[in-house]
Design a protein around this motif. Sequence first.
Motif, short mmCIF file in Angstrom:
data_model
loop_
_atom_site.label_atom_id
_atom_site.label_comp_id
_atom_site.label_asym_id
_atom_site.label_seq_id
_atom_site.Cartn_x
_atom_site.Cartn_y
_atom_site.Cartn_z
N PHE A 85 0.85 -1.19 0.00
CA PHE A 85 0.00 0.00 0.00
C PHE A 85 0.88 1.24 0.00
N SER A 86 0.70 2.09 -0.99
CA SER A 86 1.55 3.27 -1.12
C SER A 86 1.19 4.34 -0.10
N THR A 87 2.22 4.84 0.58
CA THR A 87 2.02 5.92 1.55
C THR A 87 2.01 7.29 0.89
N ASP A 88 2.64 7.40 -0.28
CA ASP A 88 2.75 8.70 -0.93
C ASP A 88 2.20 8.73 -2.36
N ALA A 89 1.56 7.66 -2.79
CA ALA A 89 0.86 7.66 -4.08
C ALA A 89 -0.61 7.31 -3.85
N THR A 90 -1.09 7.64 -2.65
CA THR A 90 -2.51 7.62 -2.31
C THR A 90 -2.81 8.97 -1.67
N ALA A 91 -4.04 9.40 -1.77
CA ALA A 91 -4.41 10.69 -1.20
C ALA A 91 -5.89 10.70 -0.87
N THR A 92 -6.25 11.56 0.07
CA THR A 92 -7.66 11.73 0.43
C THR A 92 -7.90 13.16 0.89
N SER A 93 -9.06 13.42 1.44
CA SER A 93 -9.48 14.79 1.75
C SER A 93 -8.83 15.38 2.99
N SER A 94 -8.21 14.55 3.85
CA SER A 94 -7.53 15.10 5.03
C SER A 94 -6.38 14.19 5.44
N GLU A 95 -5.38 14.79 6.03
CA GLU A 95 -4.23 14.03 6.51
C GLU A 95 -4.64 13.05 7.60
N GLU A 96 -5.60 13.41 8.41
CA GLU A 96 -6.08 12.53 9.48
C GLU A 96 -6.67 11.23 8.91
N LEU A 97 -7.50 11.34 7.89
CA LEU A 97 -8.08 10.15 7.26
C LEU A 97 -6.99 9.32 6.57
N HIS A 98 -6.06 9.99 5.92
CA HIS A 98 -4.96 9.29 5.26
C HIS A 98 -4.16 8.47 6.27
N GLN A 99 -3.76 9.11 7.36
CA GLN A 99 -2.96 8.42 8.38
C GLN A 99 -3.74 7.29 9.06
N ALA A 100 -5.03 7.48 9.27
CA ALA A 100 -5.85 6.43 9.88
C ALA A 100 -5.85 5.18 9.00
N THR A 101 -5.99 5.37 7.69
CA THR A 101 -5.95 4.22 6.78
C THR A 101 -4.59 3.56 6.80
N LEU A 102 -3.53 4.33 6.79
CA LEU A 102 -2.19 3.74 6.83
C LEU A 102 -2.00 2.89 8.09
N MET A 103 -2.51 3.37 9.21
CA MET A 103 -2.42 2.57 10.44
C MET A 103 -3.23 1.29 10.31
N ASN A 104 -4.43 1.36 9.74
CA ASN A 104 -5.25 0.16 9.54
C ASN A 104 -4.55 -0.83 8.63
N MET A 105 -4.00 -0.36 7.54
CA MET A 105 -3.34 -1.25 6.59
C MET A 105 -2.14 -1.94 7.23
N ALA A 106 -1.34 -1.18 7.95
CA ALA A 106 -0.12 -1.73 8.57
C ALA A 106 -0.43 -2.71 9.69
N TYR A 107 -1.62 -2.66 10.22
CA TYR A 107 -1.96 -3.51 11.35
C TYR A 107 -2.38 -4.92 10.95
N GLY A 108 -2.39 -5.23 9.68
CA GLY A 108 -2.72 -6.60 9.34
C GLY A 108 -3.21 -6.85 7.93
N PHE A 109 -3.10 -5.83 7.06
CA PHE A 109 -3.59 -6.02 5.70
C PHE A 109 -2.53 -5.83 4.63
N ALA A 110 -1.58 -4.92 4.85
CA ALA A 110 -0.67 -4.56 3.77
C ALA A 110 0.68 -4.10 4.30
N TYR A 111 1.67 -4.21 3.43
CA TYR A 111 2.98 -3.64 3.70
C TYR A 111 2.96 -2.21 3.19
N LEU A 112 3.36 -1.27 4.03
CA LEU A 112 3.40 0.13 3.61
C LEU A 112 4.70 0.39 2.85
N VAL A 113 4.57 1.05 1.70
CA VAL A 113 5.74 1.38 0.88
C VAL A 113 5.58 2.78 0.32
#
Length: 124
Positions: A85-113
């Motif tokens: 899951f790309s940390t810098d080639a994904t985007a959304t309407s707020s940094e808070e929502l972006h970071q929340a998804t990154l935390m969800n992904m890293a917790y058991g769904f995807a490798y962050l890159v």
Amino acid sequence: MLGEWWGSDLIIDGTPDSELIPEIGRREEELVVEKNTYSGFRGTQLEERLQGMGVEEVIVTGVMTNLCCETTAREAFVRGFRVFFSTDATATSSEELHQATLMNMAYGFAYLVDCKTLRNAFSL
């Protein structure tokens, strides 16, 4: 269902908003998955196409991080794909929502890159 959430803000096929930006550099032979929900898998034959090509890993990029990207990444994971899951080639309407998804992904769904890591991996 998307209309209930987004009303007139939906992106409609055939409109300028639905076009891929030229900077992506898409080649004519590359597959484009057309979808009508947050998931890149639901009703698109994406899973079957990937399996037919022998793909076992997917990289998720795009918008919106917390909606389309997250839903597609979760579905890829539960369908047995290894997800990056790309940390810098994904985007959304707020940094808070972006970071929340990154935390969800890293917790058991995807490798962050990030893009630099991906570039280096593909240049080996």
